[in-house]
Design a protein around this motif. Structure first.
Motif, PDB file in Angstrom:
ATOM      1  N   PRO A 323       0.854  -1.257  -0.020  1.00 43.87           N
ATOM      2  CA  PRO A 323      -0.037  -0.047   0.185  1.00 43.87           C
ATOM      3  C   PRO A 323       0.962   1.304   0.036  1.00 43.87           C
ATOM      4  O   PRO A 323       1.848   1.298   0.780  1.00 43.87           O
ATOM      5  CB  PRO A 323      -0.975  -0.274   1.310  1.00 43.87           C
ATOM      6  N   GLU A 324       0.529   2.162  -0.781  1.00 42.57           N
ATOM      7  CA  GLU A 324       1.218   3.480  -0.887  1.00 42.57           C
ATOM      8  C   GLU A 324       1.189   4.432   0.325  1.00 42.57           C
ATOM      9  O   GLU A 324       2.077   5.145   0.563  1.00 42.57           O
ATOM     10  CB  GLU A 324       0.605   4.260  -1.893  1.00 42.57           C
ATOM     11  N   ASP A 325       0.316   4.090   1.294  1.00 39.61           N
ATOM     12  CA  ASP A 325       0.419   4.951   2.587  1.00 39.61           C
ATOM     13  C   ASP A 325       0.822   4.319   3.833  1.00 39.61           C
ATOM     14  O   ASP A 325       0.807   4.844   4.886  1.00 39.61           O
ATOM     15  CB  ASP A 325      -1.307   5.484   2.840  1.00 39.61           C
ATOM     16  N   VAL A 326       1.276   3.063   3.620  1.00 40.25           N
ATOM     17  CA  VAL A 326       1.893   2.342   4.826  1.00 40.25           C
ATOM     18  C   VAL A 326       3.501   2.789   5.181  1.00 40.25           C
ATOM     19  O   VAL A 326       4.097   3.161   4.468  1.00 40.25           O
ATOM     20  CB  VAL A 326       1.813   0.928   4.454  1.00 40.25           C
ATOM     21  N   THR A 327       3.519   2.860   6.535  1.00 36.53           N
ATOM     22  CA  THR A 327       4.975   3.241   6.698  1.00 36.53           C
ATOM     23  C   THR A 327       5.760   2.047   6.821  1.00 36.53           C
ATOM     24  O   THR A 327       5.264   1.061   7.079  1.00 36.53           O
ATOM     25  CB  THR A 327       4.895   3.680   8.274  1.00 36.53           C
ATOM     26  N   LEU A 328       6.842   2.103   6.230  1.00 37.99           N
ATOM     27  CA  LEU A 328       7.751   0.930   6.097  1.00 37.99           C
ATOM     28  C   LEU A 328       8.962   0.834   7.101  1.00 37.99           C
ATOM     29  O   LEU A 328       9.108   1.883   7.941  1.00 37.99           O
ATOM     30  CB  LEU A 328       8.399   1.037   4.655  1.00 37.99           C
ATOM     31  N   VAL A 329       9.577  -0.100   7.010  1.00 34.61           N
ATOM     32  CA  VAL A 329      10.695  -0.269   8.147  1.00 34.61           C
ATOM     33  C   VAL A 329      12.004  -0.828   7.158  1.00 34.61           C
ATOM     34  O   VAL A 329      11.726  -1.788   6.453  1.00 34.61           O
ATOM     35  CB  VAL A 329      10.299  -1.255   9.145  1.00 34.61           C
ATOM     36  N   VAL A 330      12.919  -0.345   7.373  1.00 33.91           N
ATOM     37  CA  VAL A 330      14.155  -0.709   6.700  1.00 33.91           C
ATOM     38  C   VAL A 330      15.048  -1.460   8.060  1.00 33.91           C
ATOM     39  O   VAL A 330      15.343  -0.616   8.925  1.00 33.91           O
ATOM     40  CB  VAL A 330      15.099   0.329   6.081  1.00 33.91           C
ATOM     41  N   ARG A 331      15.538  -2.628   7.770  1.00 36.61           N
ATOM     42  CA  ARG A 331      16.286  -3.392   8.715  1.00 36.61           C
ATOM     43  C   ARG A 331      17.611  -3.157   8.356  1.00 36.61           C
ATOM     44  O   ARG A 331      18.270  -3.401   7.239  1.00 36.61           O
ATOM     45  CB  ARG A 331      15.957  -4.844   8.450  1.00 36.61           C
ATOM     46  N   THR A 332      18.578  -2.855   9.308  1.00 37.73           N
ATOM     47  CA  THR A 332      20.088  -2.756   9.239  1.00 37.73           C
ATOM     48  C   THR A 332      20.631  -3.496  10.371  1.00 37.73           C
ATOM     49  O   THR A 332      19.988  -4.122  11.177  1.00 37.73           O
ATOM     50  CB  THR A 332      20.318  -1.356   9.409  1.00 37.73           C
ATOM     51  N   ALA A 333      21.752  -3.475  10.137  1.00 36.65           N
ATOM     52  CA  ALA A 333      22.422  -4.443  11.382  1.00 36.65           C
ATOM     53  C   ALA A 333      22.606  -3.680  12.682  1.00 36.65           C
ATOM     54  O   ALA A 333      22.687  -4.421  13.679  1.00 36.65           O
ATOM     55  CB  ALA A 333      24.033  -4.787  10.760  1.00 36.65           C
ATOM     56  N   ASP A 334      22.222  -2.535  12.714  1.00 32.23           N
ATOM     57  CA  ASP A 334      22.312  -1.591  14.011  1.00 32.23           C
ATOM     58  C   ASP A 334      20.676  -1.440  14.567  1.00 32.23           C
ATOM     59  O   ASP A 334      20.518  -1.412  15.931  1.00 32.23           O
ATOM     60  CB  ASP A 334      22.828  -0.368  13.822  1.00 32.23           C
TER      61      ASP A 334
END
Length: 367
Positions: A323-334
């Motif tokens: 969905p265009e309105d959903v907040t996404l999460v980016v996973r990093t090592a930290d």
């Protein structure tokens, strides 16, 4: 090849696709502002350069790639893509014709395989292909530079992304496309001229910015780059590359069926988004970092940078179904970093918008 500009005080070497040039010269934020203002020059001598000669060079290249190149005149610029039979992008080329030769500017890793492919496809055509990466370097700026070219007269490629190319369309639904703020120029110079450029930088005659500055402005302009946004599945529609590198009314070329089909359906399987990253943890994800929605992986980060006004930003390719309105999460090592979307390619089907008709092939507004 290592640039002599890396010997300047404060220079920090770039890595990955930009290895051999400076990521920055010790003042990344100031360099980015200077580049945005049109006063700085970026060393892109890590890029590859091919030179095509022969009377068949333009119609032959036109028959192989996605952009209409017939009728290019001396000084004209264009961008074109070499697709595989399934319509996936294999190479992206900045194209500049000087009236005698056609110059192709590509990612360094692409120069040799692209030259080899073009040589195999010559058959009886009157075309000669030279890899000039060893003796020709690329500089970048957001204005014209009066630098002597490899054969004397200046050779300046003007990026059609800023205004769009004739015959192209865009899926971006915005009043003013952010690409208008990136009137990018690539300037070809003899590689030996980099030593003199370093001297001019030491004396203050020339202001330099590192490739990190250009990357930040490129991301904010939603401008795709082959070394970052492409993978083995990429088709032009996912990255809005029909804006600058595809002519929908030209003749047959490899992969054209996929281009036409997906354009008419209006639903590429994936879509490009800009991510505004939560900067509270000072974490900048690397390309390849997974993008999550409701805990499930839905895409990957392709580029990231710290913008001098917008803070940490990124481009990512995600599934069309997100969905265009959903907040996404980016996973990093930290840490996991929250990311708000700015829609570049919409999720749903819809009419693509023709980009403005321009008086000359590949021309953009000049600063």
């Amino acid at each position: 090849m290592r640039s002599p500009l890396l010997d300047l005080p404060g220079a920090v070497a770039a890595t990955g696709a930009d290895e051999g040039v400076a990521a920055h010269y010790g003042r990344p934020a100031q360099e980015q502002r200077a580049l945005a203002d049109g006063t700085a020059v970026v060393d892109l001598s890590s890029r590859g350069v091919l030179r095509l000669t022969g009377e068949d060079r333009l119609p032959w290249l036109d028959s192989l790639t996605s952009q209409r190149l017939l009728g290019m005149r001396a000084g004209d610029s264009a961008e074109t893509l070499l697709l595989d039979p399934s319509g996936r992008v294999e190479h992206a080329m900045a194209v500049l014709d000087d009236g005698t030769a056609t110059w192709l500017i590509v990612e360094a890793v692409s120069a040799e395989p692209l030259a080899a492919f073009l040589l195999r496809m010559r058959f009886w055509k009157q075309v000669e292909i030279e890899d000039r990466t060893a003796d020709v370097a690329v500089l970048a700026a957001l204005r014209d530079l009066d630098e002597a070219g490899p054969d004397g007269p200046p050779l300046v490629w003007r990026d059609p992304w800023a205004a769009g190319a004739p015959g192209g369309v865009t899926r971006a639904v915005v009043d003013v496309h952010p690409g208008a703020a990136l009137p990018l120029r690539f300037v070809l110079v003899p590689r030996v001229a980099l030593d003199a450029l370093a001297g001019r930088a030491r004396s203050g005659e020339v202001v330099l910015a590192g490739v990190d500055a250009l990357e930040a402005l490129r991301i904010a302009a939603w401008r795709p780059r082959a070394a970052r946004e492409l993978d083995a599945r990429s088709i032009p529609h996912e990255l809005d590359w029909l804006r600058s590198a595809v002519h929908l009314d030209k003749g047959c070329y490899r992969g054209q069926e996929t281009v036409a089909k997906v354009h008419n359906l209006g639903r590429p399987p994936r879509r490009l988004v800009q991510l505004d990253l939560d900067g509270s943890d000072a974490v900048l994800p690397e390309p390849g970092a997974p993008v999550l929605a409701d805990g499930a992986e839905v895409g990957v980060v392709t580029s990231s940078a710290r913008h001098h006004e917008d803070g940490p930003i990124a481009l990512a390719v995600v599934k069309r179904s997100v969905p265009e309105d959903v907040t996404l999460v980016v996973r990093t090592a930290d840490a996991d970093v929250a990311a708000a979307q700015r829609v570049v390619v919409p999720a749903g089907a819809g009419p693509a918008l023709a980009v403005p008709r321009l008086p000359r092939l590949g021309a953009v507004q000049r600063h």
